[in-house]
Scaffold this motif. Structure first.
Motif, PDB file in Angstrom:
ATOM      1  N   TYR A 133      -9.050  -0.994  25.525  1.00 22.75           N
ATOM      2  CA  TYR A 133      -9.670  -1.577  26.709  1.00 22.75           C
ATOM      3  C   TYR A 133      -8.707  -1.840  27.863  1.00 22.75           C
ATOM      4  N   VAL A 134      -7.423  -1.704  27.624  1.00 25.05           N
ATOM      5  CA  VAL A 134      -6.447  -1.922  28.693  1.00 25.05           C
ATOM      6  C   VAL A 134      -5.140  -1.230  28.319  1.00 25.05           C
ATOM      7  N   ASP A 135      -4.438  -0.737  29.345  1.00 25.80           N
ATOM      8  CA  ASP A 135      -3.144  -0.104  29.119  1.00 25.80           C
ATOM      9  C   ASP A 135      -2.110  -0.783  30.018  1.00 25.80           C
ATOM     10  N   THR A 136      -0.961  -0.179  30.164  1.00 26.60           N
ATOM     11  CA  THR A 136       0.099  -0.784  30.982  1.00 26.60           C
ATOM     12  C   THR A 136       0.162  -0.192  32.389  1.00 26.60           C
ATOM     13  N   ASN A 137      -0.838   0.617  32.783  1.00 23.77           N
ATOM     14  CA  ASN A 137      -0.802   1.274  34.091  1.00 23.77           C
ATOM     15  C   ASN A 137      -0.693   0.289  35.249  1.00 23.77           C
ATOM     16  N   SER A 138      -1.378  -0.838  35.169  1.00 17.11           N
ATOM     17  CA  SER A 138      -1.345  -1.788  36.279  1.00 17.11           C
ATOM     18  C   SER A 138       0.043  -2.407  36.432  1.00 17.11           C
ATOM     19  N   VAL A 139       0.674  -2.744  35.320  1.00 17.30           N
ATOM     20  CA  VAL A 139       2.040  -3.272  35.381  1.00 17.30           C
ATOM     21  C   VAL A 139       2.981  -2.209  35.948  1.00 17.30           C
ATOM     22  N   ASP A 140       2.833  -0.981  35.496  1.00 18.82           N
ATOM     23  CA  ASP A 140       3.677   0.108  36.003  1.00 18.82           C
ATOM     24  C   ASP A 140       3.468   0.312  37.501  1.00 18.82           C
ATOM     25  N   PHE A 141       2.207   0.315  37.942  1.00 21.14           N
ATOM     26  CA  PHE A 141       1.893   0.493  39.361  1.00 21.14           C
ATOM     27  C   PHE A 141       2.538  -0.620  40.193  1.00 21.14           C
ATOM     28  N   HIS A 142       2.359  -1.862  39.773  1.00 21.25           N
ATOM     29  CA  HIS A 142       2.926  -2.978  40.533  1.00 21.25           C
ATOM     30  C   HIS A 142       4.454  -2.925  40.547  1.00 21.25           C
ATOM     31  N   SER A 143       5.049  -2.503  39.454  1.00 22.44           N
ATOM     32  CA  SER A 143       6.515  -2.333  39.438  1.00 22.44           C
ATOM     33  C   SER A 143       6.939  -1.309  40.487  1.00 22.44           C
ATOM     34  N   HIS A 144       6.220  -0.195  40.564  1.00 25.23           N
ATOM     35  CA  HIS A 144       6.533   0.835  41.565  1.00 25.23           C
ATOM     36  C   HIS A 144       6.329   0.315  42.991  1.00 25.23           C
ATOM     37  N   MET A 145       5.436  -0.662  43.149  1.00 26.97           N
ATOM     38  CA  MET A 145       5.174  -1.242  44.468  1.00 26.97           C
ATOM     39  C   MET A 145       6.140  -2.376  44.801  1.00 26.97           C
ATOM     40  N   GLY A 146       7.125  -2.633  43.929  1.00 28.95           N
ATOM     41  CA  GLY A 146       8.148  -3.631  44.222  1.00 28.95           C
ATOM     42  C   GLY A 146       7.905  -5.007  43.643  1.00 28.95           C
ATOM     43  N   TYR A 147       6.927  -5.148  42.780  1.00 30.61           N
ATOM     44  CA  TYR A 147       6.657  -6.430  42.132  1.00 30.61           C
ATOM     45  C   TYR A 147       7.583  -6.603  40.928  1.00 30.61           C
ATOM     46  N   ASP A 148       7.967  -7.842  40.677  1.00 25.47           N
ATOM     47  CA  ASP A 148       8.780  -8.189  39.509  1.00 25.47           C
ATOM     48  C   ASP A 148       7.954  -9.024  38.541  1.00 25.47           C
ATOM     49  N   LEU A 149       8.160  -8.801  37.266  1.00 25.05           N
ATOM     50  CA  LEU A 149       7.500  -9.602  36.238  1.00 25.05           C
ATOM     51  C   LEU A 149       8.117 -10.995  36.237  1.00 25.05           C
ATOM     52  N   VAL A 150       7.276 -12.032  36.375  1.00 25.63           N
ATOM     53  CA  VAL A 150       7.804 -13.397  36.433  1.00 25.63           C
ATOM     54  C   VAL A 150       7.245 -14.314  35.354  1.00 25.63           C
ATOM     55  N   ALA A 151       6.156 -13.913  34.694  1.00 28.51           N
ATOM     56  CA  ALA A 151       5.594 -14.783  33.651  1.00 28.51           C
ATOM     57  C   ALA A 151       4.745 -13.955  32.696  1.00 28.51           C
ATOM     58  N   ASN A 152       4.696 -14.398  31.445  1.00 27.58           N
ATOM     59  CA  ASN A 152       3.859 -13.769  30.430  1.00 27.58           C
ATOM     60  C   ASN A 152       3.178 -14.874  29.633  1.00 27.58           C
ATOM     61  N   PHE A 153       1.865 -14.970  29.787  1.00 28.23           N
ATOM     62  CA  PHE A 153       1.082 -15.956  29.055  1.00 28.23           C
ATOM     63  C   PHE A 153       0.472 -15.268  27.842  1.00 28.23           C
ATOM     64  N   LYS A 154       0.843 -15.716  26.665  1.00 27.64           N
ATOM     65  CA  LYS A 154       0.413 -15.092  25.420  1.00 27.64           C
ATOM     66  C   LYS A 154      -1.033 -15.457  25.084  1.00 27.64           C
ATOM     67  N   LYS A 155      -1.801 -14.449  24.736  1.00 29.78           N
ATOM     68  CA  LYS A 155      -3.176 -14.623  24.255  1.00 29.78           C
ATOM     69  C   LYS A 155      -3.944 -15.643  25.085  1.00 29.78           C
ATOM     70  N   SER A 156      -3.990 -15.410  26.383  1.00 25.44           N
ATOM     71  CA  SER A 156      -4.644 -16.374  27.266  1.00 25.44           C
ATOM     72  C   SER A 156      -6.017 -15.924  27.757  1.00 25.44           C
TER      73      SER A 156
END
Length: 192
Positions: A133-156
């Motif tokens: 139901y979901v892949d990592t494409n959105s994270v990859d896209f945002h990374s390419h657009m200059g976004y940095d990962l700043v938080a990961n909420f587990k099972k939220s």
């Protein structure tokens, strides 16, 4: 494959039906959005109108057909957060990986800079393991657009009888000054 030119314009409430047609499969077939039910057209019209009172809501058209949209919303309602927004983007399935997403985000950022926004946030469903139901494409896209990962909420987030992590990504597009000028509402910058 040749594409007709991509046009980006401000959405109107009259775009509700084609935008909802793009959004509905994200609700029913993916965990990209945590809505369980597809909103009706009247609700979607209301969402567009409400967003446009303060922030950009843009559509991408190719050959006269809307193929995607992007918008910003308040990151938080308290006034100290005014210079931050949350971004959201949805692309029609047949238009993914055509550059429309990048063009939409670039246009959105131009408007947000003019408003005085300095930080963009994206809230993204992230699969802890491979998932139908979901892949990592959105994270990859945002990374390419200059976004940095700043938080990961587990099972939220819970959808399709499974738990999902949610990550927050961040991009600075302006300077953090003191004092800060007030943020302009979207309609104000359209008149300039």
């Amino acid at each position: 494959m040749t594409h007709s030119p991509l046009t980006i314009r401000t959405a109107t409430p009259d775009d509700a039906a084609p935008l909802l047609a793009i959004y509905a499969p994200y609700v029913t077939k993916t965990a990209i959005t945590f809505e369980y039910e597809v909103p009706n057209e009247e609700e979607f019209r209301r969402r567009i109108q409400t967003t446009l009172e303060a922030y950009p809501y843009l559509v991408a058209e190719r050959g006269g057909k809307i193929i995607g949209y992007v918008y910003a919303s308040a990151f938080h309602t308290r006034p100290a957060y005014d210079w931050n927004v949350e971004t959201s983007i949805y692309i029609a399935e047949e238009a993914r990986h055509t550059g429309a997403g990048r063009k939409l985000y670039e246009a959105l950022e131009t408007y947000l800079r003019a408003q005085g926004i300095v930080t963009l946030y994206a809230c993204i469903t992230y699969p802890a393991t491979p998932d139908p139901y979901v892949d990592t494409n959105s994270v990859d896209f945002h990374s390419h657009m200059g976004y940095d990962l700043v938080a990961n909420f587990k099972k939220s987030g819970y959808k399709f009888d499974r738990w999902y992590d949610v990550v927050w990504m961040e991009k600075e597009i302006g300077a953090h000054w003191a004092p800060m000028a007030p943020v302009k509402r979207f309609p104000e910058i359209l008149d300039q």
